[in-house]
Write a protein that holds these residues in place. Structure first.
Motif, PDB file in Angstrom:
ATOM      1  N   GLY A 209      93.475  21.395 -12.711  1.00 49.75           N
ATOM      2  CA  GLY A 209      94.214  21.415 -11.482  1.00 49.75           C
ATOM      3  C   GLY A 209      93.624  20.278 -10.675  1.00 49.75           C
ATOM      4  N   SER A 210      92.473  19.580 -11.249  1.00 51.11           N
ATOM      5  CA  SER A 210      91.866  18.706 -10.439  1.00 51.11           C
ATOM      6  C   SER A 210      92.877  17.441 -10.567  1.00 51.11           C
ATOM      7  N   LYS A 211      92.635  16.309  -9.639  1.00 50.89           N
ATOM      8  CA  LYS A 211      93.425  15.173  -9.542  1.00 50.89           C
ATOM      9  C   LYS A 211      92.524  14.086 -10.243  1.00 50.89           C
ATOM     10  N   ILE A 212      93.010  13.743 -11.562  1.00 49.27           N
ATOM     11  CA  ILE A 212      91.956  12.646 -12.201  1.00 49.27           C
ATOM     12  C   ILE A 212      92.856  11.290 -12.271  1.00 49.27           C
ATOM     13  N   MET A 213      91.699  10.392 -12.016  1.00 44.53           N
ATOM     14  CA  MET A 213      92.190   8.916 -11.667  1.00 44.53           C
ATOM     15  C   MET A 213      91.571   8.244 -12.937  1.00 44.53           C
ATOM     16  N   HIS A 229      97.472  13.698 -12.852  1.00 45.81           N
ATOM     17  CA  HIS A 229      96.975  12.405 -13.371  1.00 45.81           C
ATOM     18  C   HIS A 229      97.442  11.076 -12.777  1.00 45.81           C
ATOM     19  N   SER A 230      96.676  10.430 -12.040  1.00 45.13           N
ATOM     20  CA  SER A 230      97.017   9.126 -11.387  1.00 45.13           C
ATOM     21  C   SER A 230      96.463   8.010 -12.264  1.00 45.13           C
ATOM     22  N   VAL A 231      97.501   7.003 -12.325  1.00 48.11           N
ATOM     23  CA  VAL A 231      96.918   5.773 -13.428  1.00 48.11           C
ATOM     24  C   VAL A 231      97.070   4.446 -12.479  1.00 48.11           C
ATOM     25  N   VAL A 232      95.904   3.663 -12.655  1.00 46.43           N
ATOM     26  CA  VAL A 232      96.110   2.464 -12.005  1.00 46.43           C
ATOM     27  C   VAL A 232      95.988   1.445 -13.104  1.00 46.43           C
ATOM     28  N   ASN A 233      97.015   0.234 -13.043  1.00 46.38           N
ATOM     29  CA  ASN A 233      97.300  -0.393 -14.279  1.00 46.38           C
ATOM     30  C   ASN A 233      96.367  -1.746 -14.001  1.00 46.38           C
ATOM     31  N   HIS A 234      95.140  -1.575 -14.626  1.00 55.23           N
ATOM     32  CA  HIS A 234      94.182  -2.687 -14.463  1.00 55.23           C
ATOM     33  C   HIS A 234      94.596  -3.937 -15.534  1.00 55.23           C
ATOM     34  N   GLY A 235      95.444  -3.600 -16.524  1.00 58.10           N
ATOM     35  CA  GLY A 235      96.104  -4.831 -17.212  1.00 58.10           C
ATOM     36  C   GLY A 235      96.795  -5.774 -16.308  1.00 58.10           C
ATOM     37  N   SER A 236      97.625  -5.035 -15.333  1.00 60.40           N
ATOM     38  CA  SER A 236      98.306  -5.862 -14.676  1.00 60.40           C
ATOM     39  C   SER A 236      97.889  -6.078 -13.044  1.00 60.40           C
ATOM     40  N   GLY A 237      96.527  -6.050 -13.199  1.00 59.80           N
ATOM     41  CA  GLY A 237      95.639  -6.630 -12.086  1.00 59.80           C
ATOM     42  C   GLY A 237      95.644  -5.532 -10.997  1.00 59.80           C
ATOM     43  N   GLN A 238      96.232  -4.214 -11.004  1.00 61.52           N
ATOM     44  CA  GLN A 238      96.025  -3.250 -10.145  1.00 61.52           C
ATOM     45  C   GLN A 238      94.830  -2.516 -10.135  1.00 61.52           C
ATOM     46  N   TYR A 239      94.029  -2.491  -8.943  1.00 59.26           N
ATOM     47  CA  TYR A 239      93.011  -1.863  -8.990  1.00 59.26           C
ATOM     48  C   TYR A 239      92.916  -0.578  -8.093  1.00 59.26           C
ATOM     49  N   VAL A 240      93.859  -0.626  -6.776  1.00 54.69           N
ATOM     50  CA  VAL A 240      93.593   0.477  -6.185  1.00 54.69           C
ATOM     51  C   VAL A 240      95.229   0.915  -5.657  1.00 54.69           C
ATOM     52  N   GLY A 242      96.553   3.605  -3.353  1.00 55.85           N
ATOM     53  CA  GLY A 242      96.042   4.893  -2.450  1.00 55.85           C
ATOM     54  C   GLY A 242      94.732   5.278  -2.888  1.00 55.85           C
ATOM     55  N   GLU A 243      94.971   6.586  -3.007  1.00 55.98           N
ATOM     56  CA  GLU A 243      93.480   7.307  -3.440  1.00 55.98           C
ATOM     57  C   GLU A 243      93.084   6.918  -5.159  1.00 55.98           C
ATOM     58  N   ALA A 244      94.239   6.402  -5.588  1.00 55.38           N
ATOM     59  CA  ALA A 244      93.908   6.194  -7.035  1.00 55.38           C
ATOM     60  C   ALA A 244      93.287   4.928  -7.486  1.00 55.38           C
ATOM     61  N   HIS A 245      91.954   5.090  -7.560  1.00 58.21           N
ATOM     62  CA  HIS A 245      91.376   3.981  -8.531  1.00 58.21           C
ATOM     63  C   HIS A 245      90.079   4.377  -8.918  1.00 58.21           C
ATOM     64  N   THR A 246      89.360   3.680  -9.691  1.00 56.14           N
ATOM     65  CA  THR A 246      88.073   4.189 -10.366  1.00 56.14           C
ATOM     66  C   THR A 246      86.971   3.305  -9.905  1.00 56.14           C
ATOM     67  N   ASN A 247      87.076   2.770  -8.814  1.00 62.62           N
ATOM     68  CA  ASN A 247      85.915   1.824  -8.194  1.00 62.62           C
ATOM     69  C   ASN A 247      84.693   2.707  -7.972  1.00 62.62           C
ATOM     70  N   THR A 248      84.766   3.935  -7.655  1.00 61.17           N
ATOM     71  CA  THR A 248      83.403   4.604  -7.497  1.00 61.17           C
ATOM     72  C   THR A 248      82.621   4.495  -8.601  1.00 61.17           C
ATOM     73  N   LEU A 249      83.414   4.818  -9.849  1.00 57.67           N
ATOM     74  CA  LEU A 249      82.547   4.950 -11.211  1.00 57.67           C
ATOM     75  C   LEU A 249      82.533   3.657 -11.662  1.00 57.67           C
ATOM     76  N   GLU A 250      83.073   2.689 -11.489  1.00 55.31           N
ATOM     77  CA  GLU A 250      83.110   1.056 -11.659  1.00 55.31           C
ATOM     78  C   GLU A 250      81.452   0.836 -11.011  1.00 55.31           C
ATOM     79  N   GLY A 251      81.273   1.328  -9.762  1.00 54.09           N
ATOM     80  CA  GLY A 251      80.163   0.640  -8.949  1.00 54.09           C
ATOM     81  C   GLY A 251      78.917   1.292  -9.694  1.00 54.09           C
ATOM     82  N   PHE A 252      79.293   2.687 -10.087  1.00 55.06           N
ATOM     83  CA  PHE A 252      77.891   3.137 -10.770  1.00 55.06           C
ATOM     84  C   PHE A 252      77.803   2.644 -12.118  1.00 55.06           C
TER      85      PHE A 252
END
Ligand SMILES: [Zn+2]
Length: 302
Positions: A209-213, A229-240, A242-252
């Motif tokens: 039931g969690s929201k997965i990005m 499940h929310s998807v950001v399309n990195h292939g087409s240059g999309q990184y954020v 709304g709340e859908a992004h993986t930037n926190t993990l990228e930072g880690f």
């Protein structure tokens, strides 16, 4: 995104405090006994676990009247059979915990005056005390893979040309990460980044039931309806979005890679999980004051 925000903000035990609180071997021993047994020594051997023990005061050991062996508090801990002063161990723990970017064996060798092999071995054992299990991650959860073990520099942006993943990575090891936003991170070496591998780990670590990005990597297909499940399309240059992004993990990832490249240069596949655990541990306890105490608990309760 700055990695600064992940740095531990609370003060930890520094080496002066360790010296003051544990000036002698006996102080360290007594402290470990308190942490491990809280006044009730238990035979640590095999199935014995007897409480019928007699102190051998002169040797700082105990005799077990059930299995007729003797033991000290370090039996079965990361300190066992090392012939290294416990004060040096305590200092090493404090130094490694405080080293936000990791600490090389060479540096540890100089700081606590042991030889390089000993320093490496101690650091590896301390990392073992940093491997933790935990409750399921939930709410907003970011998932991503990265590759480690190569000499290539931070090809940050287009590192994951989709479709190219799994190829051109023969010299690198995939690491899969799951991060609860505002919470903890789990990361581990994986044999591949197939749907089966990643989603098995996802289901084992994330509450239903969690929201997965994630990004658009095909292995994440089919996560719903078990997860939102929310998807950001990195292939087409999309990184954020709304709340859908993986930037926190990228930072880690960036912190982890800087540590591995900067301090450890290259790590062997065999020990990669220990280095990853070290960085997860620091991240997961970033808001806790007494991480030294927690690490001592872990080190005697493996
Ligand atoms: Zn016994």
């Amino acid at each position: 995104m700055s990695v600064q925000r992940y740095f531990i903000t609370k003060p930890l035990m520094n080496i002066i405090q360790i010296y003051n609180q544990f000036p002698k071997e006996i102080d360290c021993l007594k402290h470990l006994e308190k942490v491990r047994w809280n006044g009730k020594p238990i035979c640590p051997y095999g199935e014995c676990k007897s409480l019928r023990v007699t102190p051998l005061k002169k040797e700082n050991r105990y005799h077990c009247n059930a299995c007729n062996t003797s033991f000290s508090v370090t039996v079965g801990t990361i300190f066992h059979k090392t012939h290294i002063d416990l004060q040096k161990w305590f200092l090493a723990i404090a130094l490694i915990l405080n080293a936000q970017k990791g600490m090389s064996a060479r540096q540890l060798m100089r700081d606590i005056e042991v030889n390089k092999n000993t320093a490496w071995y101690m650091a590896m054992r301390i990392r073992r005390a940093m491997i933790e299990q935990g409750e399921l991650l939930q709410n907003l959860v970011e998932c991503d893979e990265t590759y480690i073990g190569c000499k290539n520099k931070n090809k940050h942006n287009n590192k994951k040309t989709k479709g190219g993943q799994g190829r051109n990575t023969k010299d690198k090891t995939p690491v899969f990460g799951i991060l609860e936003r505002g919470g903890k991170v789990r990361a581990q070496k994986v044999k591949d980044v197939t749907k089966r591998t990643l989603q098995t780990l996802l289901r084992a670590n994330v509450k239903e039931g969690s929201k997965i990005m994630t990004d658009e990597w095909v292995s994440y297909n089919g996560l719903s309806p078990r997860f939102a499940h929310s998807v950001v399309n990195h292939g087409s240059g999309q990184y954020v979005q709304g709340e859908a992004h993986t930037n926190t993990l990228e930072g880690f990832w960036s912190l982890l890679k800087r540590g591995i490249i900067g301090q450890y240069h290259q790590v062997s596949n065999r020990y990669l999980d220990r280095y990853v655990a070290e960085f997860c541990y620091r991240y997961n306890h970033r808001d806790e004051g007494d991480l030294f105490a927690q690490t001592l608990i872990n080190s005697v309760t493996l």
